[in-house]
Design an enzyme around this catalytic site. Sequence first.
Site, mmCIF file in Angstrom:
data_model
loop_
_atom_site.group_PDB
_atom_site.id
_atom_site.type_symbol
_atom_site.label_atom_id
_atom_site.label_comp_id
_atom_site.label_asym_id
_atom_site.label_seq_id
_atom_site.Cartn_x
_atom_site.Cartn_y
_atom_site.Cartn_z
ATOM 1 N N CYS A 38 3.990 -4.202 1.666
ATOM 2 C CA CYS A 38 2.930 -5.050 2.224
ATOM 3 C C CYS A 38 2.878 -6.390 1.487
ATOM 4 O O CYS A 38 2.402 -6.448 0.351
ATOM 5 C CB CYS A 38 1.588 -4.324 2.117
ATOM 6 S SG CYS A 38 0.194 -5.276 2.730
ATOM 7 N N CYS A 77 -0.659 -7.722 0.900
ATOM 8 C CA CYS A 77 -1.355 -7.028 -0.205
ATOM 9 C C CYS A 77 -0.826 -7.456 -1.572
ATOM 10 O O CYS A 77 -1.593 -7.651 -2.506
ATOM 11 C CB CYS A 77 -1.174 -5.514 -0.083
ATOM 12 S SG CYS A 77 -1.331 -4.856 1.568
ATOM 13 N N ASP A 78 0.481 -7.556 -1.694
ATOM 14 C CA ASP A 78 1.086 -7.656 -3.031
ATOM 15 C C ASP A 78 1.764 -8.991 -3.339
ATOM 16 O O ASP A 78 2.188 -9.212 -4.480
ATOM 17 C CB ASP A 78 2.115 -6.526 -3.219
ATOM 18 C CG ASP A 78 1.454 -5.156 -3.167
ATOM 19 O OD1 ASP A 78 0.269 -5.074 -3.554
ATOM 20 O OD2 ASP A 78 2.096 -4.204 -2.719
HETATM 21 C C1 LIG Z 1 1.258 0.655 -1.206
HETATM 22 C C2 LIG Z 1 0.248 0.062 -0.237
HETATM 23 C C3 LIG Z 1 -0.571 -0.970 -0.671
HETATM 24 C C4 LIG Z 1 -1.513 -1.510 0.206
HETATM 25 N N1 LIG Z 1 -2.322 -2.500 -0.246
HETATM 26 C C5 LIG Z 1 -3.263 -3.011 0.566
HETATM 27 C C6 LIG Z 1 -4.141 -4.047 0.122
HETATM 28 O O1 LIG Z 1 -4.054 -4.501 -1.017
HETATM 29 N N2 LIG Z 1 -5.058 -4.517 1.005
HETATM 30 C C7 LIG Z 1 -5.167 -4.046 2.283
HETATM 31 O O2 LIG Z 1 -6.055 -4.492 3.015
HETATM 32 N N3 LIG Z 1 -4.342 -3.093 2.731
HETATM 33 C C8 LIG Z 1 -3.398 -2.558 1.919
HETATM 34 N N4 LIG Z 1 -2.548 -1.605 2.375
HETATM 35 C C9 LIG Z 1 -2.693 -1.149 3.770
HETATM 36 C C10 LIG Z 1 -3.896 -0.180 3.898
HETATM 37 O O3 LIG Z 1 -3.816 0.801 2.902
HETATM 38 C C11 LIG Z 1 -3.905 0.445 5.279
HETATM 39 O O4 LIG Z 1 -3.968 -0.564 6.259
HETATM 40 C C12 LIG Z 1 -5.097 1.374 5.479
HETATM 41 O O5 LIG Z 1 -5.149 2.378 4.491
HETATM 42 C C13 LIG Z 1 -5.011 2.050 6.841
HETATM 43 O O6 LIG Z 1 -6.137 2.864 6.971
HETATM 44 P P1 LIG Z 1 -6.182 4.078 8.000
HETATM 45 O O7 LIG Z 1 -7.447 4.779 7.710
HETATM 46 O O8 LIG Z 1 -5.960 3.583 9.369
HETATM 47 O O9 LIG Z 1 -4.930 4.998 7.678
HETATM 48 P P2 LIG Z 1 -4.365 5.611 6.340
HETATM 49 O O10 LIG Z 1 -4.825 4.888 5.156
HETATM 50 O O11 LIG Z 1 -2.903 5.751 6.604
HETATM 51 O O12 LIG Z 1 -5.030 7.053 6.287
HETATM 52 C C14 LIG Z 1 -4.633 8.070 7.151
HETATM 53 C C15 LIG Z 1 -5.389 9.321 6.785
HETATM 54 O O13 LIG Z 1 -5.084 10.324 7.748
HETATM 55 C C16 LIG Z 1 -4.854 11.542 7.072
HETATM 56 N N5 LIG Z 1 -4.068 12.402 7.941
HETATM 57 C C17 LIG Z 1 -2.788 12.239 8.367
HETATM 58 N N6 LIG Z 1 -2.411 13.288 9.124
HETATM 59 C C18 LIG Z 1 -3.499 14.116 9.180
HETATM 60 C C19 LIG Z 1 -3.762 15.367 9.796
HETATM 61 N N7 LIG Z 1 -2.823 16.015 10.510
HETATM 62 N N8 LIG Z 1 -4.989 15.948 9.638
HETATM 63 C C20 LIG Z 1 -5.949 15.310 8.929
HETATM 64 N N9 LIG Z 1 -5.756 14.120 8.331
HETATM 65 C C21 LIG Z 1 -4.553 13.554 8.446
HETATM 66 C C22 LIG Z 1 -4.194 11.141 5.766
HETATM 67 O O14 LIG Z 1 -4.315 12.173 4.786
HETATM 68 C C23 LIG Z 1 -5.020 9.908 5.418
HETATM 69 O O15 LIG Z 1 -6.203 10.304 4.758
HETATM 70 C C24 LIG Z 1 -1.603 -1.029 1.540
HETATM 71 C C25 LIG Z 1 -0.761 -0.010 1.971
HETATM 72 C C26 LIG Z 1 0.158 0.545 1.104
HETATM 73 C C27 LIG Z 1 1.051 1.660 1.579
#
Ligand SMILES: Cc1cc2nc3c(=O)[nH]c(=O)nc-3n(C[C@H](O)[C@H](O)[C@H](O)COP(=O)(O)OP(=O)(O)OC[C@H]3O[C@@H](n4cnc5c(N)ncnc54)[C@H](O)[C@@H]3O)c2cc1C
Length: 326
Positions: free
Chosen positions: A150, A153-154
């Site tokens: 990302c 982010c970084d």
């Molecule tokens: C290394 C890294 C650094 C990042 N840094 C930043 C940053 O600095 N700033 C920023 O804004 N964004 C950052 N991001 C992006 C940000 O983390 C994501 O955009 C955000 O977390 C997405 O949120 P979400 O809830 O849609 O999905 P996710 O965060 O992907 O969460 C998905 C959830 O679904 C759950 N899940 C999956 N399958 C199942 C299932 N079958 N049953 C139940 N639960 C399930 C998982 O356990 C998880 O809890 C970063 C991403 C990464 C990988």
Amino acid sequence: MSFTLSGFSIPSANTGAAKHVKVLVLGSGPAGLAAALYAARADLEPVVLTGMELGGQAALTHTIENYPGFPEGVGGQELGELFQKQAERFGAKVEFDTAQGVDLSQRPYKVTSDNGAYLADTLIIATGARPNHLEIPGEYELTGKGVSYCATCDGWFFKEKKVVVVGGGDSALEEGLFLTRFASSVTIIHRRDSLRAGKVLQNRAFSDPKVKFVWNSVVKEVVGAEKVTAVKLRDTVTGQETLLETDGVFIFIGHTPNTQMFQGQIEMDALGYITANHLMETSLPGVFVAGEVADSHFRQVITSAGMGAAAGIQATHFLEKEATSA
Ligand SMILES: Cc1cc2nc3c(=O)[nH]c(=O)nc-3n(C[C@H](O)[C@H](O)[C@H](O)COP(=O)(O)OP(=O)(O)OC[C@H]3O[C@@H](n4cnc5c(N)ncnc54)[C@H](O)[C@@H]3O)c2cc1C
């Protein structure tokens, strides 16, 4: 009874017959926990199944510096814990459990999980997405120590440093160009001799003095002990291996939404993202979606949490409307 893992409060296993809930949230990332907060504040006692990644992808990163309200930044895991606490304060139940199957053919929707089964009047799918990995030595070990997925982010951490970008599509170029704001040089490594990215982006990249290209090459290894120091490249034409010094490796070879379980039961786009309108409504009544599982574009904590809030509000409206028309 509950126990605690690194600050997250984890309830014990749920066993027995299918539990009927008004709102079932799949996922404990920013989208899922924000949806749970809004549904909880509407007294709907939502249940959140966390999946294996408590706090979602955000919890994997050391510091988040672009989530409003935290001028000094906030730990990724800490932010997840705060989201969880806030939702629980209003009655959300967070279960350390993973959905394994869904039956969306009729309401209430049935979800089977590691620990039991649920019947849900409304379902909020917030299972997120995962960046595709190269699956090479050093990649996992050095994630957060120079390996990133990302740039938004970084990128800031690479001021006046040399970085490489792996990929040849639109995101690789967009993110690579974004990195030129910080890095002293951005080297794009592509396995072919031409790019898949759009022409406009290509022209911008070719004319940027900070952007260089290494063609017909794949990264075989990320090298470094405490932090990234180089990448090992293999020329796909000659087979020759070389070492390229770098401070950072940004990998943009696509994302995969966590939607396998829903395939054939709900509308998705060609890449497997669940399709929704601006009200987070999916093709099924009472099934809402939020965050990266429906968003291949923004991929941020703030946007995912925003979609989660919208999904929580809409699930509330849906149940209210149903109750008044009954
Ligand atoms: C290394 C890294 C650094 C990042 N840094 C930043 C940053 O600095 N700033 C920023 O804004 N964004 C950052 N991001 C992006 C940000 O983390 C994501 O955009 C955000 O977390 C997405 O949120 P979400 O809830 O849609 O999905 P996710 O965060 O992907 O969460 C998905 C959830 O679904 C759950 N899940 C999956 N399958 C199942 C299932 N079958 N049953 C139940 N639960 C399930 C998982 O356990 C998880 O809890 C970063 C991403 C990464 C990988």
